[in-house]
Structures are given as C-alpha cells and as structure tokens.
Write a protein that holds these residues in place. Structure first.
Motif, PDB file in Angstrom:
ATOM      1  N   LEU A 149      35.105 -60.714 -41.848  1.00  0.00           N
ATOM      2  CA  LEU A 149      34.322 -60.058 -40.840  1.00  0.00           C
ATOM      3  C   LEU A 149      35.388 -59.009 -40.042  1.00  0.00           C
ATOM      4  CD1 LEU A 149      32.821 -60.463 -38.497  1.00  0.00           C
ATOM      5  CD2 LEU A 149      34.434 -62.020 -36.892  1.00  0.00           C
ATOM      6  N   PHE A 150      34.538 -57.521 -40.386  1.00  0.00           N
ATOM      7  CA  PHE A 150      34.950 -56.071 -39.993  1.00  0.00           C
ATOM      8  C   PHE A 150      34.799 -56.222 -38.576  1.00  0.00           C
ATOM      9  CE2 PHE A 150      34.658 -56.125 -44.177  1.00  0.00           C
ATOM     10  CZ  PHE A 150      35.473 -55.246 -45.062  1.00  0.00           C
ATOM     11  N   LEU A 151      35.806 -54.813 -37.519  1.00  0.00           N
ATOM     12  CA  LEU A 151      35.328 -54.846 -36.347  1.00  0.00           C
ATOM     13  C   LEU A 151      35.634 -52.685 -36.339  1.00  0.00           C
ATOM     14  CD1 LEU A 151      34.605 -54.802 -33.244  1.00  0.00           C
ATOM     15  CD2 LEU A 151      37.185 -54.300 -32.713  1.00  0.00           C
ATOM     16  N   GLY A 152      34.466 -52.438 -36.870  1.00  0.00           N
ATOM     17  CA  GLY A 152      33.928 -51.451 -37.136  1.00  0.00           C
ATOM     18  C   GLY A 152      33.482 -51.541 -38.391  1.00  0.00           C
ATOM     19  N   ALA A 153      32.176 -50.071 -38.370  1.00  0.00           N
ATOM     20  CA  ALA A 153      31.386 -50.253 -39.266  1.00  0.00           C
ATOM     21  C   ALA A 153      31.256 -48.436 -39.738  1.00  0.00           C
ATOM     22  CB  ALA A 153      29.706 -51.100 -39.113  1.00  0.00           C
ATOM     23  N   GLY A 154      32.156 -48.229 -39.705  1.00  0.00           N
ATOM     24  CA  GLY A 154      31.648 -46.320 -40.362  1.00  0.00           C
ATOM     25  C   GLY A 154      32.936 -46.402 -42.230  1.00  0.00           C
ATOM     26  N   VAL A 179      31.079 -55.992 -37.308  1.00  0.00           N
ATOM     27  CA  VAL A 179      30.817 -55.781 -36.221  1.00  0.00           C
ATOM     28  C   VAL A 179      30.436 -54.101 -35.508  1.00  0.00           C
ATOM     29  CG1 VAL A 179      31.199 -56.481 -33.492  1.00  0.00           C
ATOM     30  CG2 VAL A 179      31.467 -58.187 -36.119  1.00  0.00           C
ATOM     31  N   ASP A 180      30.119 -53.663 -35.022  1.00  0.00           N
ATOM     32  CA  ASP A 180      29.888 -52.352 -34.740  1.00  0.00           C
ATOM     33  C   ASP A 180      30.321 -52.079 -32.674  1.00  0.00           C
ATOM     34  OD1 ASP A 180      27.350 -52.914 -34.450  1.00  0.00           O
ATOM     35  OD2 ASP A 180      26.276 -51.063 -35.392  1.00  0.00           O
ATOM     36  N   SER A 181      30.099 -50.459 -32.417  1.00  0.00           N
ATOM     37  CA  SER A 181      29.985 -51.151 -30.565  1.00  0.00           C
ATOM     38  C   SER A 181      29.244 -51.502 -30.193  1.00  0.00           C
ATOM     39  CB  SER A 181      29.825 -49.611 -30.467  1.00  0.00           C
ATOM     40  OG  SER A 181      28.470 -48.654 -30.811  1.00  0.00           O
ATOM     41  N   LYS A 182      27.585 -52.140 -31.036  1.00  0.00           N
ATOM     42  CA  LYS A 182      26.924 -52.657 -30.462  1.00  0.00           C
ATOM     43  C   LYS A 182      26.571 -54.296 -30.120  1.00  0.00           C
ATOM     44  CE  LYS A 182      23.621 -48.372 -29.881  1.00  0.00           C
ATOM     45  NZ  LYS A 182      24.270 -47.709 -30.143  1.00  0.00           N
ATOM     46  N   GLY A 183      27.297 -54.738 -31.590  1.00  0.00           N
ATOM     47  CA  GLY A 183      27.630 -56.666 -31.750  1.00  0.00           C
ATOM     48  C   GLY A 183      27.697 -56.695 -33.060  1.00  0.00           C
ATOM     49  N   VAL A 202      39.747 -63.825 -42.724  1.00  0.00           N
ATOM     50  CA  VAL A 202      39.934 -62.688 -42.721  1.00  0.00           C
ATOM     51  C   VAL A 202      39.439 -61.639 -41.580  1.00  0.00           C
ATOM     52  CG1 VAL A 202      40.412 -60.391 -44.217  1.00  0.00           C
ATOM     53  CG2 VAL A 202      40.580 -62.918 -45.320  1.00  0.00           C
ATOM     54  N   LEU A 203      40.449 -60.888 -40.553  1.00  0.00           N
ATOM     55  CA  LEU A 203      40.171 -60.262 -39.995  1.00  0.00           C
ATOM     56  C   LEU A 203      40.460 -58.906 -39.970  1.00  0.00           C
ATOM     57  CD1 LEU A 203      38.158 -60.363 -36.541  1.00  0.00           C
ATOM     58  CD2 LEU A 203      40.886 -60.990 -35.386  1.00  0.00           C
ATOM     59  N   ILE A 204      39.241 -57.612 -40.264  1.00  0.00           N
ATOM     60  CA  ILE A 204      40.025 -56.219 -39.789  1.00  0.00           C
ATOM     61  C   ILE A 204      39.992 -55.434 -39.674  1.00  0.00           C
ATOM     62  CG2 ILE A 204      40.187 -54.983 -42.147  1.00  0.00           C
ATOM     63  CD1 ILE A 204      39.183 -56.913 -44.279  1.00  0.00           C
ATOM     64  N   GLY A 205      40.284 -54.717 -38.618  1.00  0.00           N
ATOM     65  CA  GLY A 205      39.598 -53.928 -37.991  1.00  0.00           C
ATOM     66  C   GLY A 205      39.922 -52.198 -38.381  1.00  0.00           C
ATOM     67  N   THR A 206      38.641 -51.967 -38.836  1.00  0.00           N
ATOM     68  CA  THR A 206      39.443 -50.238 -38.381  1.00  0.00           C
ATOM     69  C   THR A 206      38.140 -49.845 -37.316  1.00  0.00           C
ATOM     70  OG1 THR A 206      36.905 -50.352 -40.279  1.00  0.00           O
ATOM     71  CG2 THR A 206      38.761 -51.013 -41.077  1.00  0.00           C
ATOM     72  N   SER A 207      37.853 -50.143 -36.489  1.00  0.00           N
ATOM     73  CA  SER A 207      37.370 -49.235 -34.933  1.00  0.00           C
ATOM     74  C   SER A 207      37.987 -48.353 -35.039  1.00  0.00           C
ATOM     75  CB  SER A 207      37.333 -50.926 -34.668  1.00  0.00           C
ATOM     76  OG  SER A 207      38.953 -50.788 -33.460  1.00  0.00           O
ATOM     77  N   GLY A 208      38.894 -48.011 -34.809  1.00  0.00           N
ATOM     78  CA  GLY A 208      39.598 -47.094 -34.217  1.00  0.00           C
ATOM     79  C   GLY A 208      39.744 -47.147 -32.402  1.00  0.00           C
ATOM     80  N   GLN A 209      39.828 -48.204 -32.215  1.00  0.00           N
ATOM     81  CA  GLN A 209      39.394 -48.603 -30.593  1.00  0.00           C
ATOM     82  C   GLN A 209      40.848 -49.681 -30.775  1.00  0.00           C
ATOM     83  OE1 GLN A 209      38.443 -46.831 -28.587  1.00  0.00           O
ATOM     84  NE2 GLN A 209      36.858 -46.239 -30.043  1.00  0.00           N
ATOM     85  N   ILE A 265      44.904 -61.267 -40.603  1.00  0.00           N
ATOM     86  CA  ILE A 265      44.943 -59.641 -39.865  1.00  0.00           C
ATOM     87  C   ILE A 265      45.309 -58.230 -39.900  1.00  0.00           C
ATOM     88  CG2 ILE A 265      44.983 -58.834 -37.377  1.00  0.00           C
ATOM     89  CD1 ILE A 265      43.735 -62.030 -37.128  1.00  0.00           C
ATOM     90  N   LEU A 266      44.302 -57.888 -39.976  1.00  0.00           N
ATOM     91  CA  LEU A 266      44.523 -56.868 -40.185  1.00  0.00           C
ATOM     92  C   LEU A 266      44.269 -55.528 -39.149  1.00  0.00           C
ATOM     93  CD1 LEU A 266      43.502 -56.328 -44.637  1.00  0.00           C
ATOM     94  CD2 LEU A 266      45.831 -56.938 -42.884  1.00  0.00           C
ATOM     95  N   ALA A 267      45.175 -54.841 -39.387  1.00  0.00           N
ATOM     96  CA  ALA A 267      44.866 -54.454 -37.761  1.00  0.00           C
ATOM     97  C   ALA A 267      44.988 -52.344 -38.101  1.00  0.00           C
ATOM     98  CB  ALA A 267      45.581 -54.274 -36.706  1.00  0.00           C
ATOM     99  N   LEU A 268      44.282 -51.890 -39.065  1.00  0.00           N
ATOM    100  CA  LEU A 268      44.190 -51.207 -39.517  1.00  0.00           C
ATOM    101  C   LEU A 268      43.520 -49.164 -38.646  1.00  0.00           C
ATOM    102  CD1 LEU A 268      42.257 -51.772 -42.942  1.00  0.00           C
ATOM    103  CD2 LEU A 268      44.981 -52.256 -42.106  1.00  0.00           C
ATOM    104  N   SER A 269      43.666 -49.765 -37.564  1.00  0.00           N
ATOM    105  CA  SER A 269      43.322 -48.257 -37.208  1.00  0.00           C
ATOM    106  C   SER A 269      43.973 -47.276 -36.442  1.00  0.00           C
ATOM    107  CB  SER A 269      42.858 -48.041 -35.480  1.00  0.00           C
ATOM    108  OG  SER A 269      41.297 -48.674 -36.169  1.00  0.00           O
ATOM    109  N   ASN A 270      44.502 -45.964 -36.924  1.00  0.00           N
ATOM    110  CA  ASN A 270      45.343 -44.720 -36.195  1.00  0.00           C
ATOM    111  C   ASN A 270      45.305 -44.781 -35.385  1.00  0.00           C
ATOM    112  OD1 ASN A 270      47.109 -45.525 -38.589  1.00  0.00           O
ATOM    113  ND2 ASN A 270      46.471 -45.237 -40.209  1.00  0.00           N
ATOM    114  N   PRO A 271      46.233 -43.323 -34.881  1.00  0.00           N
ATOM    115  CA  PRO A 271      47.785 -44.041 -34.996  1.00  0.00           C
ATOM    116  C   PRO A 271      48.144 -45.227 -34.190  1.00  0.00           C
ATOM    117  CG  PRO A 271      47.388 -42.174 -33.356  1.00  0.00           C
ATOM    118  CD  PRO A 271      46.121 -42.579 -33.630  1.00  0.00           C
ATOM    119  N   THR A 272      49.375 -45.346 -33.781  1.00  0.00           N
ATOM    120  CA  THR A 272      49.368 -47.002 -33.189  1.00  0.00           C
ATOM    121  C   THR A 272      48.839 -47.190 -31.780  1.00  0.00           C
ATOM    122  OG1 THR A 272      51.833 -46.239 -34.004  1.00  0.00           O
ATOM    123  CG2 THR A 272      51.332 -48.396 -32.850  1.00  0.00           C
TER     124      THR A 272
END
Length: 561
Positions: free
Chosen positions: A325-330, A362-366, A404-411, A432-439
C-alpha cells in the motif's frame, strides 16, 4: 612513478585519448598528471580548485610553479589537511553552515573535498545532500556565492547550443538537469533548485567514482509559480510564472537536441525533480532518442525494490506473497509500484497485470480505484483497481491489509500512530518505508515507527535517522537513498546486505561501504553488457569488480612535474 603505474592492464585498455588536463575520457584516474600543456602556476594555480593542493605542495612543486611566498613555509600532507578540516567542520552546530563550508571547500580544493566525503561518507552525506540540501535550495539566493553548473533560461532560446559550449569541460559524460518545479518534498523552488543537480553529481563522484570533470549540473529556468520567491529581492532566477504547454516543450526540445549535438549519442541525461505532469512525458518522449534516466521514477524504484528484496529475508515468503500500500501516487510511487510488479511478474511468470493487483495506491483524494478513472492522470490508471471508494489512509490499511506500507507523498506526519498500530495489528513484522525528503516531510520518524509498533516494525526512510533504542534493543534505521543506484541493479544492491545488517533490522548496506557497493553494481551492469554482446572492451576481463574499482576517480593528490 610513470603515468601507467597507477593503472592495471584492464584499466589501461580503457585509457587512450586524454583531455586538456591529461584526464582519460573514461573514468580512469591517475596519480601523476601527464600534462599536455603547461600547468598553471603561482597565484592562478592556487585559485584553480581542480589542481590546487593548498599547503600540500612540496618544495619541488613550489619551486617549479612559482608558489614560494604565496604559501606559508609548512608542508601539510592531505591526510593532515583532512583531519584539520573535519575538526573545524565539527565545530559548526547548524547543518546549513556545514553545507556551506563543504561547498566553499569544493570551490577551492576539489580533491580534498572528495577525500573528505569519501572517507567520512556517513557523517557528511546528510550535509552535502539530503536533508540539508533542501534547506540550501530554499535559501540558495541568499547563500549564492559562486556559480556551479549551467543556468539556461527561457531568454536563451535559440542559443542553447552556444551556452553549452561555454562550459569549460568538453568530455562530459553525464548531465543532471532540473527545472526546479518539484524539489524534494518542498515544491517549486525555481532556479534555486540548482542545489539538487550539484549535490547529486557530488555523489556520482564520491560514491560512484565518476570523475568530476565528466559531470555537468544544469538548471532549466522556465520561471516559477512560487510567489514568495518572485517577491524575494535575492532570488536568482527569472521573475515570471512558469512556462507551460508548447512554449515549455519547445524549450526543452531545443535543450535535448543541443545536448546530443554537443556531447554525442552516449551522453547520459539524468532528469531530476521535474513535476509529475512533465516527468513522465519527458521520459517517454526522449527514451527512444537519448540516453535518459529519471531518478524519481526509476532510481527510487530500483533502491526501494532492493530494500524489499532484502527485507523478504526478514518477512518470509516471496515478494509476490506480500501486499503493498502506497501513500503517494506521483512519480516515485507509481515508478516503484511498476518495478515491484515487473519483478514479481518475472519471479512468478504471471502477467504483470495480475501482479499489479497486489499493489494499491492512495493519493490526495483517497484510494485509487476504478470508479475514479475518468478523473485520474494517465500514469495512475494501471493502479485503479475494483474497490469501493476509501478516503483515508487508515481505512485503506484496515481494508487492504497490506504487509508493506510505503510513503512517497511528500507530506510529513501522515503515518500516524493509528496507522502504524493498524499495520502492527495486521503483521508480525510490518515493513514501513517513509521515503519522502527532506526529514521534515518524512511520513514518520524512526522513533515513531519503532515506538508505535512496539518494536515490531522494519523501518527505512529517505532521509537519515539515528539509531533508536526501544526496550533494551537498538534499532538501526535503513536509508533508502538513491545514492546507491545512479542507475544500477536492485538485486545487486540487495545482495550486499549481510546477516549482521539483518540482525539489526537493516535492509540496506551501510554507506561506509558505498564505493565497493558501487563497484559491485557496476560489475553486474558490465556482465549484462557482455551477455547481450554490447561490451566494447574485449576480451572480457576476468574480474569485472576489480576493473570497476580501478576505473574509479581517486581524490588523492597528484604529483605535479
């Protein structure tokens, strides 16, 4: 020592024609400079970062190059210079000040800069690149001192080829280019996004061994929609809103055509931090005519896939047994998702369409679902599965039940306590992969992931986090950093993770071994080239890894004649 003494037979085979300063056209480096022309002397030599050695010039060199009186009498070897600079650097408390000190050093003594970065990579990487480079880009106008790379703006239309010829290095092998519209998770920073290609090319050299003169950072200034920058008296770019549509496309096309005309067919163009609506189109448009690479779409995907391949040894089963499951669909999210699906397809011999069904976005609209197809961007369509609409990440976790939960949302702060707890209730070892940069944009911190999961989580992030102790056990967060692959092979990277790393919950090898990791990945790429009949160095060397290491740039000072 003769110029050939620094190279073994395999590396000599790569050598040949040399540029103005005697450097080989490949990445091969030498300890003694075979000058084709007279070397700069005196004051000019001390102001030339490529060849300046500061107090390390010997008596003989000071005699030959008119340096007496321009330097104090002491002769300080490079190792002592390194020790002195690190002692000074560690006095700074503000990360941006460390960044500025390192950039200042790069501009006056290039080899010492890379020696420091290579020898202290785990300590210095966060200051040269993420997370500090984000703040540096935000404040680039204020801290700008000396131009690095080429700035090509809309005002230069019709003259881009001439501008490329202004760059002093003629044997460029890789260009990193940005238009500054989506810098890390910080948004549109316009012309000030130059900090990203400059920083990433430092990593090409320090971590991958590509010689600095082969690297060219470029910013395409097409304006900015960031009103704060437009109102900033210190902003260094065009004061206009971003070009778009036909005007933008024609400008980029002139640039890409000029690059090929000036540097030839083999120049690598690395697209960096373009916004979604341009990134996918540019990669698709030029992949058949140019050697192109998008780090956000392809590089991040390779690094994350490597982490997943390694993590499966901790999670159990095969990759295809897991649900994502991804948070961020860019760019990053869909790029990673597609590479995971492709890898699972090859593992199982199942159609990639079937493997995509194990991946949800999951993107900004769900949740991205089939009922939203008419409003979805093209690159999201393969992930629009049949499912009732869901608007929140927590609901998606509870319903999809991912491993697996992957974050690429930039949020930042979007992997909440409730989300991590839900993942922990569903899985014995949630990944849990929280990938957005910076910290500041990371979906959660290492401390939060370990604490909220009660020590169950396997965690990695885009920006570095320090080790964390929970109930007597020390957890070492992994860093899913694109510095590992520019570009390379995920399986080769995953194979570098040791049992000792796994014991600490690490799914990426430590950065202290990064140059050996890079050589190993390069050897895998070379082996594939030989397998496909594309390699030009014949016969095939016995040890491709040794060959790769011999071709890496060395920051050790040369002996000037």
């Amino acid at each position: 020592m003769s110029s050939g003494d620094a190279l073994d037979g395999s590396a000599v085979a790569l050598a040949g024609v040399r540029d103005f300063y005697g450097e080989d056209l490949a990445t091969v480096d030498q300890l003694v400079t075979p000058w084709s022309f007279s070397v700069a002397s005196g004051y000019s030599l001390l102001r030339d970062p490529r060849h300046n050695k500061g107090l390390a010039f010997t008596e003989k060199e000071r005699d030959a190059h008119y340096l007496h009186g321009l330097l104090p009498p002491v002769i300080m070897p490079q190792e002592l210079q390194e020790k002195k600079f690190m002692m000074s650097l560690r006095q700074y408390q503000v990360p941006l000040h460390k960044y500025m000190a390192m950039i200042d050093l790069q501009e006056r003594n290039e080899r010492l800069f890379y020696k420091l970065l290579i020898d202290n990579v785990e300590e210095l990487l966060p200051f040269v690149y993420t997370p500090t480079v984000g703040e540096a880009c935000q404040k680039y106008g204020s801290i700008f001192r000396h131009p690095q790379g080429l700035f090509i703006s809309l005002k230069d239309r019709g003259q881009i080829l001439d501008i490329l010829k202004n760059w002093p290095e003629k044997n460029v092998q890789v260009i990193i280019v940005t238009d500054g519209e989506r810098i890390l998770g910080l948004g549109d920073l316009g012309c000030q996004g130059m900090g990203i290609p400059v920083g990433k090319l430092c990593l090409y050299t320090a971590l991958g061994g590509v010689r600095p003169s082969a690297c060219l950072p470029i910013t395409l200034d097409v304006g900015t929609n960031n009103q704060k920058l437009l109102d900033d008296e210190f902003y260094i770019g065009l004061r206009q809103n971003r070009a778009k549509g036909e005007e933008y496309a024609e400008f980029v096309h002139e640039f890409m055509s000029a690059v090929k005309q000036n540097y030839g067919e083999k120049i690598l163009v690395h697209f960096e931090d373009f916004a979604n609506h341009n990134a996918f189109d540019l990669l698709e448009k030029y992949r058949s005519t140019h050697l192109v690479f998008n780090d956000d779409i392809q590089g991040t995907a390779s690094v994350v896939l490597a982490g997943l391949i390694a993590a499966v040894k901790l999670l159990g089963g095969a990759l295809a047994d897991h649900k994502f499951l991804f948070l961020g669909a860019g760019e990053a999210g869909t790029g990673i998702a597609e590479l995971i699906a492709l890898h699972m397809s090859k593992q199982t011999n199942e159609p990639i369409e079937e493997m995509r069904k194990r991946i949800w976005l999951v993107d900004s609209k769900g949740l991205v679902v089939s009922s939203r197809k008419e409003s979805l961007q093209k690159f999201k369509l393969p992930w629009a599965h049949e499912h009732e609409p869901i608007t929140t990440l927590l609901e998606a976790v509870q319903d999809i039940k991912p491993t697996v939960l992957i974050g690429t949302s930039g949020q930042g702060k979007t992997f909440t306590k409730e989300v991590i707890e839900a993942m922990s209730d569903l899985n014995e070892k949630p990944l849990i992969l929280a990938l957005s940069n910076p910290t500041s944009q990371s979906e959660c911190t290492a401390e939060e992931a370990y604490t909220w999961s009660q020590g169950k989580a396997i965690f990695a992030s885009g920006s570095p986090f320090p080790p964390f102790e929970y109930e007597g056990k020390t957890f070492v967060p992994g860093q899913a950093n694109n510095a590992y692959i520019f570009p390379g092979l995920a399986e080769a990277l995953a194979s570098q993770v040791t049992d000792e790393n796994f014991a600490m919950g690490i799914i990426y090898p430590p950065f202290k071994s990064i140059r050996k990791i890079s050589a190993h990945i390069a050897a895998k790429v070379a082996a594939k080239a030989y397998e496909l009949g594309l390699a030009s160095l014949l016969p095939r060397p016995d040890d491709l890894c040794k060959l790769a290491e011999s071709c890496m740039y060395s920051p050790v000072y040369r002996n000037y004649r």
